[in-house]
Each structure stands twice: as C-alpha cells, then as structure tokens.
Design a protein around this motif. Structure first.
Motif, short mmCIF file in Angstrom:
data_model
loop_
_atom_site.label_atom_id
_atom_site.label_comp_id
_atom_site.label_asym_id
_atom_site.label_seq_id
_atom_site.Cartn_x
_atom_site.Cartn_y
_atom_site.Cartn_z
N ALA A 23 27.16 90.06 -16.23
CA ALA A 23 26.77 89.52 -17.53
C ALA A 23 27.82 88.50 -17.96
O ALA A 23 28.98 88.58 -17.56
CB ALA A 23 26.67 90.65 -18.56
N GLU A 49 31.66 89.07 -26.93
CA GLU A 49 30.20 89.13 -26.81
C GLU A 49 29.84 89.12 -25.33
O GLU A 49 30.39 88.36 -24.56
CB GLU A 49 29.56 87.95 -27.53
CG GLU A 49 28.06 88.07 -27.63
CD GLU A 49 27.43 87.08 -28.60
OE1 GLU A 49 26.23 87.16 -28.81
OE2 GLU A 49 28.17 86.22 -29.14
N LYS A 51 26.55 88.82 -22.77
CA LYS A 51 25.15 88.39 -22.75
C LYS A 51 24.60 88.42 -21.33
O LYS A 51 25.29 88.07 -20.39
CB LYS A 51 25.03 86.94 -23.26
CG LYS A 51 25.43 86.73 -24.70
CD LYS A 51 25.26 85.28 -25.07
CE LYS A 51 25.73 84.99 -26.49
NZ LYS A 51 25.63 83.58 -26.84
N CYS A 52 23.35 88.84 -21.23
CA CYS A 52 22.65 88.84 -19.95
C CYS A 52 21.21 88.42 -20.25
O CYS A 52 20.67 88.77 -21.30
CB CYS A 52 22.71 90.23 -19.33
SG CYS A 52 22.34 90.24 -17.58
N LYS A 56 19.53 92.49 -24.58
CA LYS A 56 20.10 92.11 -25.87
C LYS A 56 21.60 91.89 -25.69
O LYS A 56 22.23 92.58 -24.89
CB LYS A 56 19.92 93.25 -26.88
CG LYS A 56 18.49 93.50 -27.33
CD LYS A 56 18.50 94.63 -28.33
CE LYS A 56 17.09 95.03 -28.74
NZ LYS A 56 17.07 96.28 -29.49
N SER A 57 22.15 90.95 -26.45
CA SER A 57 23.60 90.75 -26.33
C SER A 57 24.34 91.89 -27.02
O SER A 57 23.81 92.54 -27.93
CB SER A 57 24.00 89.40 -26.92
OG SER A 57 23.83 89.39 -28.31
N TRP A 58 25.54 92.16 -26.56
CA TRP A 58 26.40 93.22 -27.10
C TRP A 58 27.63 92.54 -27.66
O TRP A 58 28.19 91.65 -27.02
CB TRP A 58 26.77 94.18 -25.97
CG TRP A 58 27.70 95.30 -26.33
CD1 TRP A 58 27.33 96.56 -26.71
CD2 TRP A 58 29.13 95.29 -26.33
NE1 TRP A 58 28.45 97.32 -26.94
CE2 TRP A 58 29.57 96.56 -26.72
CE3 TRP A 58 30.09 94.31 -26.04
CZ2 TRP A 58 30.92 96.89 -26.83
CZ3 TRP A 58 31.43 94.63 -26.15
CH2 TRP A 58 31.83 95.91 -26.54
N GLN A 59 28.05 92.91 -28.86
CA GLN A 59 29.25 92.29 -29.41
C GLN A 59 30.10 93.28 -30.16
O GLN A 59 29.61 94.29 -30.66
CB GLN A 59 28.92 91.08 -30.28
CG GLN A 59 27.76 91.23 -31.21
CD GLN A 59 27.30 89.87 -31.72
OE1 GLN A 59 28.11 88.97 -31.87
NE2 GLN A 59 26.03 89.73 -32.00
N LEU A 76 23.95 97.17 -21.81
CA LEU A 76 23.08 96.22 -22.52
C LEU A 76 21.65 96.76 -22.53
O LEU A 76 21.13 97.19 -21.49
CB LEU A 76 23.12 94.86 -21.85
CG LEU A 76 24.51 94.23 -21.73
CD1 LEU A 76 24.43 92.91 -20.97
CD2 LEU A 76 25.14 94.02 -23.07
#
Length: 80
Positions: A23, A49, A51-52, A56-59, A76
């Motif tokens: 990711a 953050e 993202k893949c 959903k993005s994780w932050q 994610l």
C-alpha cells in the motif's frame, strides 16, 4: 562566542506494514514509499496515511519521540 550547543536533529523510527501489503504510504501529505517499510522521522507530530486502490485509506496522527521505535500494522477495509 555562542554557547548554544549545535542542534542535532532528533529522530524516531516507525516500522509500517499493512494488510494488504504494497500500500502507498504518505507522511504529512508526502508519498514516501510502499508498505512494508521502516522510516525515520523527526521528533514531533506527524500525520500518516496508508492508501491502497480497492481499500479505504487508513490514517493516524502520531507523536514521534526521540529514539523511539513505533510499529504500525493497519488492516485496510475494502471499499463497498
């Protein structure tokens, strides 16, 4: 003569892996590579953050301490 010591940049280490791996990682809005990865950051607050494409993005906001080692392993969630 100045008696202030020369300021050394203080850093901490963050190891980031994710489920799924590969990711994209963004630190403070800048792309820094893909998971899994270990990066060194300056002491202080940082916004991370992950993202893949299909997830959903994780932050998270983290506070990096001097000589600290932090491990993050976000999972994610798939986007509906």
């Amino acid at each position: 003569a100045s008696d202030t010591p020369q300021r050394k940049i203080e850093i901490g280490t963050i190891a980031i892996s994710s489920e799924p791996s590969n990711a994209d990682m963004y630190i403070d809005g800048k792309f820094v590579g893909q998971t899994p990865s270990t990066i060194q950051l300056s002491v202080g607050a940082h916004h991370i953050e992950i993202k893949c494409s299909d997830e959903k993005s994780w932050q998270r906001d983290v506070e990096v301490m001097k000589d600290s080692q932090l491990t993050l392993h976000p999972t994610l969630e798939r986007s509906p």
